[in-house]
Write an enzyme that holds these catalytic residues in place. Structure first.
Site, short mmCIF file in Angstrom:
data_model
loop_
_atom_site.label_atom_id
_atom_site.label_comp_id
_atom_site.label_asym_id
_atom_site.label_seq_id
_atom_site.Cartn_x
_atom_site.Cartn_y
_atom_site.Cartn_z
N GLY A 25 34.87 42.91 34.71
CA GLY A 25 34.45 42.81 33.32
C GLY A 25 34.56 44.15 32.61
N LYS A 75 44.70 31.42 42.81
CA LYS A 75 43.57 31.91 43.59
C LYS A 75 44.15 32.45 44.89
CE LYS A 75 39.54 30.14 43.61
NZ LYS A 75 38.22 29.75 43.67
N SER A 76 43.51 33.44 45.51
CA SER A 76 44.04 33.94 46.78
C SER A 76 43.96 32.85 47.84
CB SER A 76 43.27 35.17 47.24
OG SER A 76 43.52 36.25 46.37
N GLY A 81 38.74 44.36 33.09
CA GLY A 81 37.95 44.49 31.88
C GLY A 81 38.67 44.22 30.58
N ASN A 141 46.93 40.26 48.13
CA ASN A 141 45.56 40.71 47.89
C ASN A 141 45.16 41.61 49.06
OD1 ASN A 141 42.84 41.06 47.64
ND2 ASN A 141 42.33 38.90 47.42
N CYS A 174 41.04 42.66 51.22
CA CYS A 174 40.31 41.93 52.25
C CYS A 174 40.12 42.82 53.46
CB CYS A 174 41.10 40.72 52.69
SG CYS A 174 41.83 39.89 51.33
N LEU A 181 36.28 34.39 48.98
CA LEU A 181 37.63 33.82 49.07
C LEU A 181 37.66 32.33 49.43
CD1 LEU A 181 39.28 36.86 50.85
CD2 LEU A 181 39.85 36.06 48.56
C1 LIG Z 1 34.86 35.39 40.21
C2 LIG Z 1 36.02 36.28 40.58
C3 LIG Z 1 36.87 35.90 41.62
C4 LIG Z 1 37.95 36.72 41.98
N1 LIG Z 1 38.79 36.31 42.99
C5 LIG Z 1 39.88 37.07 43.31
C6 LIG Z 1 40.80 36.63 44.31
O1 LIG Z 1 40.65 35.55 44.91
N2 LIG Z 1 41.86 37.42 44.59
C7 LIG Z 1 42.09 38.61 43.93
O2 LIG Z 1 43.09 39.27 44.21
N3 LIG Z 1 41.23 39.04 42.98
C8 LIG Z 1 40.14 38.30 42.65
N4 LIG Z 1 39.28 38.74 41.66
C9 LIG Z 1 39.55 40.00 40.98
C10 LIG Z 1 40.27 39.78 39.65
O3 LIG Z 1 41.54 39.18 39.83
C11 LIG Z 1 40.45 41.10 38.88
O4 LIG Z 1 41.25 41.97 39.65
C12 LIG Z 1 39.13 41.81 38.60
O5 LIG Z 1 38.12 40.87 38.32
C13 LIG Z 1 39.23 42.80 37.42
O6 LIG Z 1 39.64 42.14 36.24
P1 LIG Z 1 38.63 41.58 35.10
O7 LIG Z 1 37.69 42.66 34.72
O8 LIG Z 1 39.51 41.12 34.00
O9 LIG Z 1 37.89 40.44 35.75
C14 LIG Z 1 38.18 37.95 41.30
C15 LIG Z 1 37.30 38.32 40.26
C16 LIG Z 1 36.24 37.51 39.89
C17 LIG Z 1 35.33 37.94 38.77
#
Ligand SMILES: Cc1cc2nc3c(=O)[nH]c(=O)nc-3n(C[C@H](O)[C@H](O)[C@H](O)COP(=O)(O)O)c2cc1C
Ligand SMILES: Cc1cc2nc3c(=O)[nH]c(=O)nc-3n(C[C@H](O)[C@H](O)[C@H](O)COP(=O)(O)OP(=O)(O)OC[C@H]3O[C@@H](n4cnc5c(N)ncnc54)[C@H](O)[C@@H]3O)c2cc1C
Ligand code: FES
Lengths: 258, 304
Positions: free
Chosen positions: B215, B45-46, B242, B125, B128, B73
């Site tokens: 997604g 997690k970040s 996604g 990340n 932000c 975050l």
């Molecule tokens: C609930 C949630 C929390 C996320 N938290 C972070 C985060 O803390 N740091 C980060 O770099 N990306 C975060 N993301 C982004 C994901 O790492 C990813 O880049 C993004 O969701 C696209 O991928 P996906 O479609 O497979 O979810 C988060 C995404 C979701 C859905």
């Protein structure tokens, strides 16, 4: 489909001290033990077990803070947001089983009593601090021949904890499984009693939830997501958890000792 | 026997699937579970300087085709995260430490801490808001990104990856800035800025109003981002956005990704998604006589 939906409250029932049931129509299949994320705009969105899982769904809320207070003050015709149902439900045990509910945990196990194919295969043990906090007693009697009540202050039924009462019940009748929900302290001691009698159990756990749908990780206990891998876990899984009965995490993810 | 072995800078992965940041990665125990489920690497997690509770709920809007989230975050802060890293290191896969900060100085502090805790790589990340940037995402400005990457690179020995935001028309410029600053790789994409509105309540759903789209709906945007970057930079790219199954993952590999991260799919598919992706990739390679997954990286770019 688990997505966000807005529903209209069709019935409000005051169940007991500070406990209110809200009924609403929602065309989704909900298994006993599953929960919704319930949104009160401008206030919060919190996890609530389904206390009714038929065509007209229901949640049963204990007023303990801002969001639950707001939910308990709603009226027929008001709108709430819901998403879910989330989590795994209780599995139907084979043979005779015992359902144990402590305090508001009774709401979560009520549908597990009603899933019994007939009244003779499910026994019930409900406990609370005092008689005014026992909910759904009549409703349980409609689905079970044997409903036992305990109160810590002895104001209704067995005088003592529900765990002590269950210990005695297990000595009298043999059950294939126990299904339970309640405060973690109660579940902790109940697990010891189940182990003593050699009965497997399914327990519904609670942890702080944000997304409710298995993404964010805020609800994890020993690396398992309570919202997605639970909230129902088997006694033997819970027994292996270091955090069960000992610690939980706050909104930031820091460990808090119980 | 074909091979899924993947090398990202100096980090060796047994297979190209990774857990995306923000998914379950709050605790060491959950990262270990993900590793045991077959992921080639995990991203934390970040983590930031101080503990943060994140935003009040609703923090997630869900439909079948996408999520919009604004968690805010939440994290226990870099000091408390020592304990989680200790646990996570028990798993055999590389750990990418995702870090966020509002200033270069803080990026350096958190990155150094995570290196000390045993992280195998840093993932910056950059989605932000900048402390001085009026809420503007840092990652949309190539100069800011250049400086962050350069300074962090100068302070840690482990490889540094920059996770890019898709919320800019200057994506390729930002990617080039990462490379020029000595960055070891690029992760693309973070979530796409979005809003969800409730018709009944006539208001935004998320408490923060704005959130990030993720997604299945974001896959085409992620693919385009990886495809564009692949043609311009030579450092490795990790594709994310996604990915639900092996085909989605293979699309990213062919667009130019060396590895892929899975985020949202964890919600509905669970951790089995990693084995599913690996099996699908192996079967495809078997059927098509491909020896190594690295032979497929970027192939879609060559067949214009
Ligand atoms: C609930 C949630 C929390 C996320 N938290 C972070 C985060 O803390 N740091 C980060 O770099 N990306 C975060 N993301 C982004 C994901 O790492 C990813 O880049 C993004 O969701 C696209 O991928 P996906 O479609 O497979 O979810 C988060 C995404 C979701 C859905
Ligand atoms: C799976 C699950 C099912 C639940 N089912 C029911 C139910 O059927 N009936 C019922 O009355 N309550 C239920 N709860 C508990 C309920 O969610 C909390 O009482 C509620 O969130 C408190 O919010 P508040 O704003 O009123 O109180 P606050 O003052 O905000 O919080 C009081 C306490 O409630 C807990 N809590 C707060 N927010 C959350 C959250 N997002 N997730 C989990 N716990 C929280 C914390 O322990 C906190 O200290 C359930 C919880 C979970 C996890
Ligand atoms: S509440 Fe987000 S994973 Fe369980």
């Amino acid at each position: 489909m688990n997505g966000n939906e807005v529903v209209r409250i069709t019935e409000v029932v005051r169940e007991g001290k500070g406990v209110t049931t809200l009924r609403f129509e929602l065309d989704r299949t909900v298994r006993p033990g599953q929960f919704f994320m319930v949104w009160v705009p401008g206030v919060d969105e919190v996890p609530m077990s389904a206390s009714y899982n038929g065509k007209v769904k229901g949640i049963t809320v204990k007023d303990i803070g801002e969001a639950t207070g707001a939910l308990c003050s709603l009226n027929v015709g008001d709108l709430i947001g819901v998403r879910g149902p989330y989590g795994k439900g209780f599995a139907q045990p084979h043979g005779v089983y015992l359902v144990v509910g402590g305090g508001t945990g009774i709401a979560a196990v009520m549908p597990a009593i009603e899933m019994a194919k007939d009244r003779s295969i499910v026994d019930v043990a409900f406990g609370a601090r005092s008689g005014s906090e026992i909910i759904f007693e009549e409703r349980a009697r409609r689905s079970s021949d044997n409903v036992m009540i305990s109160t810590d202050d002895g104001s209704h039924g067995y005088h003592g904890t529900v765990v002590a009462m269950v210990d005695e019940m297990l000595a009298k009748r043999s059950y294939s499984q126990i299904i339970a929900c309640g405060p973690e302290r109660m579940l902790y001691y109940l697990l010891q009693v189940c182990k003593k009698h050699g009965v497997e159990c399914q327990m519904s756990l609670e942890r702080f939830m944000k997304c409710g749908s298995g993404l964010c990780g805020s609800c994890v206990i020993d690396g398992r997501r309570v919202c997605a891998d639970g909230p129902i876990f088997l006694g033997r899984e819970i027994d292996e958890m270091d955090e069960f009965g000992r610690s939980k995490r706050d909104e930031t993810g820091r460990i808090i000792k119980l | 026997m074909n091979s899924l072995r993947t090398v990202l800078a100096r980090v060796v992965l047994d297979n190209p699937t990774m857990l995306a940041s923000g998914m379950m990665g709050e605790t060491g125990a959950s990262l270990t579970k993900v590793a045991a489920a077959g992921a080639g690497a995990v991203v934390t997690k970040s983590v930031g300087i101080e503990p943060r509770t994140g935003y009040i709920n609703p923090t997630l809007f869900e439909t079948d085709g996408y999520y919009v989230n604004a968690m805010g975050l939440p994290n226990p802060g870099m000091d408390a995260y020592a304990e989680e890293m200790k646990l996570a290191r028990a798993s055999k896969v590389p750990i990418f430490a995702s870090v966020f900060a509002a200033s270069i100085k803080d990026f350096i502090s958190v990155s150094s801490k995570m290196e000390e805790y045993g992280a195998n790589a840093i993932e910056l990340n950059l989605s932000c808001p900048h402390a001085k940037g009026y809420g503007m995402e840092m990652g949309i400005d190539p100069d800011i990104v250049h400086d962050i990457v350069k300074e962090v690179k100068g302070s840690v020995k482990i490889p540094v990856f920059a996770k890019l935001t898709p919320n800019t028309h200057r994506l390729v410029e930002v990617g080039l800035a990462v490379e020029k600053a000595g960055g070891d790789g690029i992760v693309a994409i973070n979530t796409v800025k979005a809003i969800a509105i409730s018709v009944e309540f006539r208001r935004p759903v998320l408490s923060n109003i704005y959130g990030g789209l993720s997604g299945p709906a974001v896959k085409p945007i992620g693919l385009r981002s990886v495809y564009d970057l692949y043609g311009k930079v030579s450092i490795p790219i990790i594709g994310v956005g996604g990915i639900d199954d092996w085909r989605d993952a293979m699309e990213y590999i062919m667009a130019g990704a060396r590895a892929v991260q899975v985020g949202s799919a964890i919600g509905r598919k669970g951790l089995g998604v990693f084995e599913d992706v690996k099996t699908g990739m192996r079967d495809y390679m078997e059927a098509n006589g491909v020896k190594s997954i690295s032979d497929l990286v970027g192939v879609a770019n060559e067949r214009k």
